[in-house]
Design an enzyme around this catalytic site. Structure first.
Site, PDB file in Angstrom:
ATOM      1  N   GLY A 240      -4.116  -6.311  -0.341  1.00  0.00           N
ATOM      2  CA  GLY A 240      -2.669  -6.430  -0.242  1.00  0.00           C
ATOM      3  C   GLY A 240      -2.152  -6.026   1.129  1.00  0.00           C
TER       4      GLY A 240
ATOM      5  N   THR B 207      -9.897  -2.080  -3.496  1.00  0.00           N
ATOM      6  CA  THR B 207     -10.098  -3.429  -2.970  1.00  0.00           C
ATOM      7  C   THR B 207      -8.815  -4.244  -3.082  1.00  0.00           C
ATOM      8  OG1 THR B 207     -12.413  -3.334  -3.650  1.00  0.00           O
ATOM      9  CG2 THR B 207     -11.529  -5.489  -3.094  1.00  0.00           C
ATOM     10  N   ASP B 208      -8.156  -4.149  -4.227  1.00  0.00           N
ATOM     11  CA  ASP B 208      -6.861  -4.805  -4.388  1.00  0.00           C
ATOM     12  C   ASP B 208      -5.855  -4.282  -3.370  1.00  0.00           C
ATOM     13  OD1 ASP B 208      -7.374  -6.575  -6.448  1.00  0.00           O
ATOM     14  OD2 ASP B 208      -6.737  -5.230  -8.033  1.00  0.00           O
ATOM     15  N   LEU B 209      -5.800  -2.961  -3.225  1.00  0.00           N
ATOM     16  CA  LEU B 209      -4.798  -2.357  -2.343  1.00  0.00           C
ATOM     17  C   LEU B 209      -5.048  -2.736  -0.886  1.00  0.00           C
ATOM     18  CD1 LEU B 209      -4.592   1.164  -4.013  1.00  0.00           C
ATOM     19  CD2 LEU B 209      -2.902  -0.663  -4.139  1.00  0.00           C
TER      20      LEU B 209
END
Length: 384
Positions: free
Chosen positions: A179, A174-176
């Site tokens: 980003g 989810t972070d990636l």
């Protein structure tokens, strides 16, 4: 010359989603000024072990986690809570094209670093805010972390074995993804600015990005009205498309169409499967997966992985092994593509996974490592 060598980015973000976006920009040549707390810096510097080893083989304070998302940046140590630090940042933003931040909603207003304040200083500024839930909505004031968003956003409900417990993905996807969405949004906003001279505020939420990542699985629900179950390593819409046990481990079979299935059936010694009405089309195979999968399992268990992998490669059937991380990074294809790079570092050197983008005219350069805390403070502040 690098693709974005003209671009200057002020990076106020922390943890992974924001730093991942700014690393993509740094990889493409942008000057990324990473603002860190003078005392300790980015929290992820301490997220270890493992830590980078120096020339003598001794662990340093540079964590592998921090290193993975901060190469090519310049670290400036500024206390944004102080009037002096705020004045320095206001001066810095005058020469920047982009600001990236991932504080809680409204968290930067008290420092005079919110979009309204900074866009008044520089009207054509592109300002990207990354939060857990966005700038409005009932959860807007809540912090968001990858693990909880994977659960809240439905991803864990479709990840894991069918009769096992829900699972998160092995990396912070989810972070990636957030980003990467941020990188795309920033480049689009810059294209708009270059045409109009007008900047804008980008509002990105981990939760929104997680929902978008559900892709065909969400579409299956929205179109079909049925709550998607977990399929383990299988696919909701394609059969056979999963891992199967061979005599010495597991092998992936990723049949994508009926022609490939016919060749796969022949490889398994059961050419008759392709003419069986239950299995002749992908629609039929999905509807009859519980009948077909045991037949495939019974066939594949008779031979080792190498036998099936070689056979699928020869027949043009997608498939392959399940590599460990060391095996994946040592794959001949990874070596041929230069997928691991060794970058000189003040403490020695650091091995990193390369950016997957291959430019024909502006290749990505790997001559600047993740910075030491405050390494560029004097240089940047003196320049500005």
């Amino acid at each position: 010359m690098s693709a974005l060598s003209h671009l200057r980015v002020l990076d106020l973000s922390r943890v992974l989603a924001g730093p991942w976006a700014t690393q993509q920009l740094a990889d493409m040549g942008a000057t990324v000024i990473k603002i860190e707390k003078p005392d300790g810096g980015d929290d992820t510097r301490g997220w270890g072990p493992p830590f980078l080893k120096d020339r003598d083989g001794q662990p340093t304070r540079e964590s592998a986690y921090y290193l993975c998302a901060n190469r090519g940046k310049q670290s400036v140590a500024i206390d944004m809570a102080s009037p002096e630090g705020q004045a320095q940042l206001h001066e810095l933003v005058k020469s920047c094209d982009v600001v990236v931040e991932n504080f809680k909603v409204g968290g930067l207003k008290k420092y005079g670093l919110d979009y309204a304040t900074l866009s008044a200083i520089k009207p054509d500024l592109v300002y990207c805010s990354i939060t857990g839930f966005g700038q409005q909505g009932p959860r807007a004031d809540q912090a968001g972390y990858d693990f909880m968003i994977q659960g809240l956003g439905g991803l864990m409900s479709i990840t894991g074995e069918q009769h096992g417990e829900p699972q998160k993905v092995g990396v912070a996807v989810t972070d990636l993804f957030t980003g990467m969405y941020a990188t795309v949004a920033i480049l689009a906003a810059l294209a708009h600015r270059d045409r109009t001279g007008i900047g804008q505020h980008i509002d990105l939420a981990l939760f929104d990005c997680q929902l978008a990542m559900l892709a065909n699985v969400a579409s299956n629900y929205l179109v079909g009205g049925v709550n998607p179950p977990r399929y383990g390593n299988a696919h909701a819409n394609i059969v056979p498309y999963q891992a199967f046990p061979a005599s010495d481990g597991h092998v992936i079979v990723a049949v994508g169409n009926d022609g490939q299935f016919a060749r796969f059936a022949e490889l398994c010694g059961h050419a008759e499967w392709a003419s069986d009405a239950r299995f002749a089309t992908n629609k039929a195979r999905v509807e009859n997966r519980t009948a077909l999968v045991p037949l495939i399992e019974a066939a594949l268990i008779q031979q080792p992985r190498a036998h099936w992998i070689a056979g699928m490669e020869s027949a043009g059937i997608p498939g392959g092994p399940i590599n460990t991380i060391p095996e994946a990074l040592a794959e001949p294809q990874a070596v041929a593509r230069g997928s691991v790079v060794d970058i000189p570092h003040p403490l020695g050197s650091v091995r990193m996974v390369a950016n997957p983008i291959k430019f024909s005219r502006t290749p990505i350069r790997y001559d600047a490592p993740p910075p030491m805390l405050g390494e560029h403070t004097q240089h940047i502040l003196a320049r500005d």
